[in-house]
Design an enzyme around this catalytic site. Structure first.
Site, PDB file in Angstrom:
ATOM      1  N   SER A  17      40.168  31.533  42.862  1.00 53.73           N
ATOM      2  CA  SER A  17      39.759  32.534  41.872  1.00 53.73           C
ATOM      3  C   SER A  17      38.521  32.045  41.126  1.00 53.73           C
ATOM      4  O   SER A  17      38.557  31.031  40.428  1.00 53.73           O
ATOM      5  CB  SER A  17      40.906  32.790  40.887  1.00 53.73           C
ATOM      6  OG  SER A  17      40.461  33.661  39.875  1.00 53.73           O
ATOM      7  N   HIS A  42      38.740  35.445  45.284  1.00 53.92           N
ATOM      8  CA  HIS A  42      39.305  36.367  44.291  1.00 53.92           C
ATOM      9  C   HIS A  42      38.368  36.447  43.085  1.00 53.92           C
ATOM     10  O   HIS A  42      37.948  35.424  42.548  1.00 53.92           O
ATOM     11  CB  HIS A  42      40.681  35.848  43.868  1.00 53.92           C
ATOM     12  CG  HIS A  42      41.417  36.737  42.920  1.00 53.92           C
ATOM     13  ND1 HIS A  42      42.092  37.869  43.324  1.00 53.92           N
ATOM     14  CD2 HIS A  42      41.599  36.665  41.578  1.00 53.92           C
ATOM     15  CE1 HIS A  42      42.660  38.440  42.281  1.00 53.92           C
ATOM     16  NE2 HIS A  42      42.372  37.736  41.200  1.00 53.92           N
ATOM     17  N   ASP A  44      37.852  38.188  39.315  1.00 51.29           N
ATOM     18  CA  ASP A  44      38.549  38.859  38.206  1.00 51.29           C
ATOM     19  C   ASP A  44      37.575  39.644  37.353  1.00 51.29           C
ATOM     20  O   ASP A  44      36.610  39.085  36.829  1.00 51.29           O
ATOM     21  CB  ASP A  44      39.231  37.808  37.314  1.00 51.29           C
ATOM     22  CG  ASP A  44      40.440  37.215  37.994  1.00 51.29           C
ATOM     23  OD1 ASP A  44      41.312  37.990  38.403  1.00 51.29           O
ATOM     24  OD2 ASP A  44      40.496  35.977  38.119  1.00 51.29           O
ATOM     25  N   MET A  46      37.291  41.886  33.962  1.00 51.43           N
ATOM     26  CA  MET A  46      38.006  42.171  32.705  1.00 51.43           C
ATOM     27  C   MET A  46      37.098  42.960  31.768  1.00 51.43           C
ATOM     28  O   MET A  46      35.896  42.699  31.699  1.00 51.43           O
ATOM     29  CB  MET A  46      38.397  40.861  32.023  1.00 51.43           C
ATOM     30  CG  MET A  46      39.202  39.935  32.902  1.00 51.43           C
ATOM     31  SD  MET A  46      39.594  38.414  32.025  1.00 51.43           S
ATOM     32  CE  MET A  46      40.387  37.484  33.342  1.00 51.43           C
ATOM     33  N   HIS A  75      39.921  42.039  41.488  1.00 44.65           N
ATOM     34  CA  HIS A  75      41.066  42.358  40.639  1.00 44.65           C
ATOM     35  C   HIS A  75      40.553  43.049  39.383  1.00 44.65           C
ATOM     36  O   HIS A  75      39.951  42.412  38.526  1.00 44.65           O
ATOM     37  CB  HIS A  75      41.781  41.016  40.325  1.00 44.65           C
ATOM     38  CG  HIS A  75      42.948  41.122  39.423  1.00 44.65           C
ATOM     39  ND1 HIS A  75      43.576  39.998  38.904  1.00 44.65           N
ATOM     40  CD2 HIS A  75      43.622  42.186  38.918  1.00 44.65           C
ATOM     41  CE1 HIS A  75      44.576  40.379  38.140  1.00 44.65           C
ATOM     42  NE2 HIS A  75      44.630  41.688  38.121  1.00 44.65           N
ATOM     43  N   MET A  77      40.969  44.371  36.009  1.00 38.74           N
ATOM     44  CA  MET A  77      41.760  44.414  34.774  1.00 38.74           C
ATOM     45  C   MET A  77      41.000  45.319  33.805  1.00 38.74           C
ATOM     46  O   MET A  77      40.402  44.875  32.825  1.00 38.74           O
ATOM     47  CB  MET A  77      41.944  42.996  34.225  1.00 38.74           C
ATOM     48  CG  MET A  77      42.978  42.215  35.038  1.00 38.74           C
ATOM     49  SD  MET A  77      42.858  40.442  34.805  1.00 38.74           S
ATOM     50  CE  MET A  77      41.637  40.073  36.055  1.00 38.74           C
ATOM     51  N   MET A 146      51.459  39.538  38.974  1.00 42.32           N
ATOM     52  CA  MET A 146      50.878  38.599  38.008  1.00 42.32           C
ATOM     53  C   MET A 146      51.984  37.654  37.557  1.00 42.32           C
ATOM     54  O   MET A 146      53.049  38.090  37.124  1.00 42.32           O
ATOM     55  CB  MET A 146      50.316  39.341  36.787  1.00 42.32           C
ATOM     56  CG  MET A 146      49.055  40.139  37.031  1.00 42.32           C
ATOM     57  SD  MET A 146      47.732  39.232  37.844  1.00 42.32           S
ATOM     58  CE  MET A 146      47.442  37.887  36.690  1.00 42.32           C
ATOM     59  N   GLY A 151      44.224  37.850  31.762  1.00 42.75           N
ATOM     60  CA  GLY A 151      43.167  37.710  30.763  1.00 42.75           C
ATOM     61  C   GLY A 151      42.523  36.341  30.774  1.00 42.75           C
ATOM     62  O   GLY A 151      41.346  36.223  30.487  1.00 42.75           O
ATOM     63  N   GLY A 153      42.482  32.195  32.678  1.00 38.22           N
ATOM     64  CA  GLY A 153      42.934  31.216  33.654  1.00 38.22           C
ATOM     65  C   GLY A 153      43.657  30.078  32.947  1.00 38.22           C
ATOM     66  O   GLY A 153      43.684  30.010  31.709  1.00 38.22           O
ATOM     67  N   GLY A 154      44.253  29.213  33.740  1.00 35.70           N
ATOM     68  CA  GLY A 154      44.826  27.986  33.192  1.00 35.70           C
ATOM     69  C   GLY A 154      46.132  28.142  32.437  1.00 35.70           C
ATOM     70  O   GLY A 154      46.536  27.253  31.696  1.00 35.70           O
ATOM     71  N   ASP A 184      49.377  35.719  41.396  1.00 35.96           N
ATOM     72  CA  ASP A 184      48.168  35.296  40.689  1.00 35.96           C
ATOM     73  C   ASP A 184      48.550  34.794  39.298  1.00 35.96           C
ATOM     74  O   ASP A 184      49.109  35.545  38.500  1.00 35.96           O
ATOM     75  CB  ASP A 184      47.249  36.530  40.587  1.00 35.96           C
ATOM     76  CG  ASP A 184      45.908  36.259  39.938  1.00 35.96           C
ATOM     77  OD1 ASP A 184      45.562  35.088  39.725  1.00 35.96           O
ATOM     78  OD2 ASP A 184      45.198  37.256  39.665  1.00 35.96           O
ATOM     79  N   GLY A 185      48.236  33.524  39.047  1.00 37.16           N
ATOM     80  CA  GLY A 185      48.472  32.958  37.723  1.00 37.16           C
ATOM     81  C   GLY A 185      49.338  31.713  37.785  1.00 37.16           C
ATOM     82  O   GLY A 185      50.496  31.784  38.185  1.00 37.16           O
ATOM     83  N   GLY A 186      48.732  30.585  37.471  1.00 39.00           N
ATOM     84  CA  GLY A 186      49.492  29.334  37.448  1.00 39.00           C
ATOM     85  C   GLY A 186      49.924  28.838  38.815  1.00 39.00           C
ATOM     86  O   GLY A 186      50.877  28.056  38.934  1.00 39.00           O
ATOM     87  N   GLY A 206      43.148  29.612  40.596  1.00 38.03           N
ATOM     88  CA  GLY A 206      41.887  29.280  39.952  1.00 38.03           C
ATOM     89  C   GLY A 206      41.817  27.817  39.593  1.00 38.03           C
ATOM     90  O   GLY A 206      41.232  26.986  40.311  1.00 38.03           O
TER      91      GLY A 206
HETATM   92  C1  DX5 Z   1      44.137  35.922  35.207  1.00 36.31           C
HETATM   93  C2  DX5 Z   1      43.452  36.130  36.510  1.00 36.31           C
HETATM   94  C3  DX5 Z   1      43.653  35.069  37.516  1.00 36.31           C
HETATM   95  C4  DX5 Z   1      43.172  33.705  37.103  1.00 36.31           C
HETATM   96  C5  DX5 Z   1      44.187  32.708  37.587  1.00 36.31           C
HETATM   97  O1  DX5 Z   1      44.044  37.080  34.440  1.00 36.31           O
HETATM   98  O2  DX5 Z   1      43.866  37.337  37.109  1.00 36.31           O
HETATM   99  O3  DX5 Z   1      43.094  35.411  38.781  1.00 36.31           O
HETATM  100  O4  DX5 Z   1      41.922  33.370  37.619  1.00 36.31           O
HETATM  101  O5  DX5 Z   1      43.874  31.478  37.075  1.00 36.31           O
HETATM  102  P1  DX5 Z   1      44.841  30.218  37.216  1.00 36.31           P
HETATM  103  O6  DX5 Z   1      45.043  29.978  38.655  1.00 36.31           O
HETATM  104  O7  DX5 Z   1      44.067  29.160  36.520  1.00 36.31           O
HETATM  105  O8  DX5 Z   1      46.129  30.577  36.509  1.00 36.31           O
HETATM  106 ZN    ZN Z   2      43.178  37.772  39.194  1.00 37.12          ZN
END
Ligand code: DX5
Ligand code: ZN
Length: 235
Positions: A17, A42, A44, A46, A75, A77, A146, A151, A153-154, A184-186, A206
């Site tokens: 990501s 990927h 994102d 927003m 993606h 958002m 999700m 919103g 990363g990390g 997606d996420g963590g 990500g």
């Molecule tokens: C969060 C995004 C993710 C994000 C994931 O809103 O949709 O794609 O980049 O980041 P990690 O892998 O760091 O959780």
């Molecule tokens: Zn995403």
């Protein structure tokens, strides 16, 4: 372009990501993911309304399209995705993911995505019940779960989304639908196995990939773990 993420819903794909990349050199960072063995990239998007943060727009998608030869999973958002669908597909999105939580004619948007030549996908937040997906299963190639509140990363992986994944995997297998299940996420080396065991086959990561010492090695290890866990789901 040959889209390597399966339409049969049963192959593993690892998607770095770009949100976690170094924004000082996004093109280089996109290439770094491709060279590390990413199946797709990927991206994102927003809008500061649907999620509190702002990130990238169609110009970044167009830049990635010029820079790498892997498919682009975009993606959205966005509170009003219908206003932007065409722009992102023209910019080069191969997969366009919209959220089930937005208002408007979601089925119409999914059909528009397909008519414009991209793969439509529907996304749900951790707090959204799985039942909202039922009306859309015939219109999509991908369901994205999700596993953080979108919103940023990390964030920490929310394991309580996995029962929802199991429900959709069961439905997809029972009805033999050609739908990928992504998460997606963590996602990282520790969370890829439980996610694949629940039935995910597409993994978006990500921080764990862009901040790893050796991205190629981490992509490879993530893939091996996902394949081993997902094989048991298919048995
Ligand atoms: C969060 C995004 C993710 C994000 C994931 O809103 O949709 O794609 O980049 O980041 P990690 O892998 O760091 O959780
Ligand atoms: Zn995403």
């Amino acid at each position: 372009m040959d889209y390597r993420i399966t339409t049969a819903g049963d192959e593993i794909a690892i998607l770095p990501s770009l949100l976690a990349a170094d924004f000082a050199c996004l093109g280089h960072e996109a290439s770094r993911a491709e060279k590390a063995g990413a199946d797709a990239l990927h991206i994102d998007i927003m809008d500061g309304h649907f999620v509190p943060n702002l990130s990238m727009g169609p110009d970044v998608v167009a830049m990635a399209k010029r820079t790498v030869n892997v498919p682009l999973s975009v993606h959205l958002m966005l509170a009003n995705p219908e206003k932007h669908i065409e722009k992102f597909i023209r910019a080069g999105a191969d997969v366009l993911l919209i959220h089930a939580e937005v208002e408007g004619d979601i089925s119409g948007m999914l059909r528009q995505i397909r008519a414009l030549g991209a793969r439509p996908g529907i996304t749900i937040n951790p707090g959204t019940p799985v039942e909202v997906l039922w009306p859309y299963l015939g219109d999509i190639d991908e369901v994205l779960f999700m596993s953080v509140n979108p919103g940023y990363g990390g964030q920490k992986f929310i394991e309580s989304v996995l029962p929802k994944v199991r429900v959709i995997r069961e439905v997809i297998q029972t009805r033999s639908l050609a739908v990928d299940i992504s998460i997606d996420g963590g996602i990282g080396l520790e969370t890829v196995t439980p996610a694949a065991t629940a039935g995910c086959n597409v993994f978006i990561a990500g921080t764990s990939l862009y901040r790893s010492v050796d991205m190629a090695k981490t992509v490879h290890e993530m893939r091996v773990r996902a394949i081993n866990a997902f094989r048991k789901v298919r048995e």
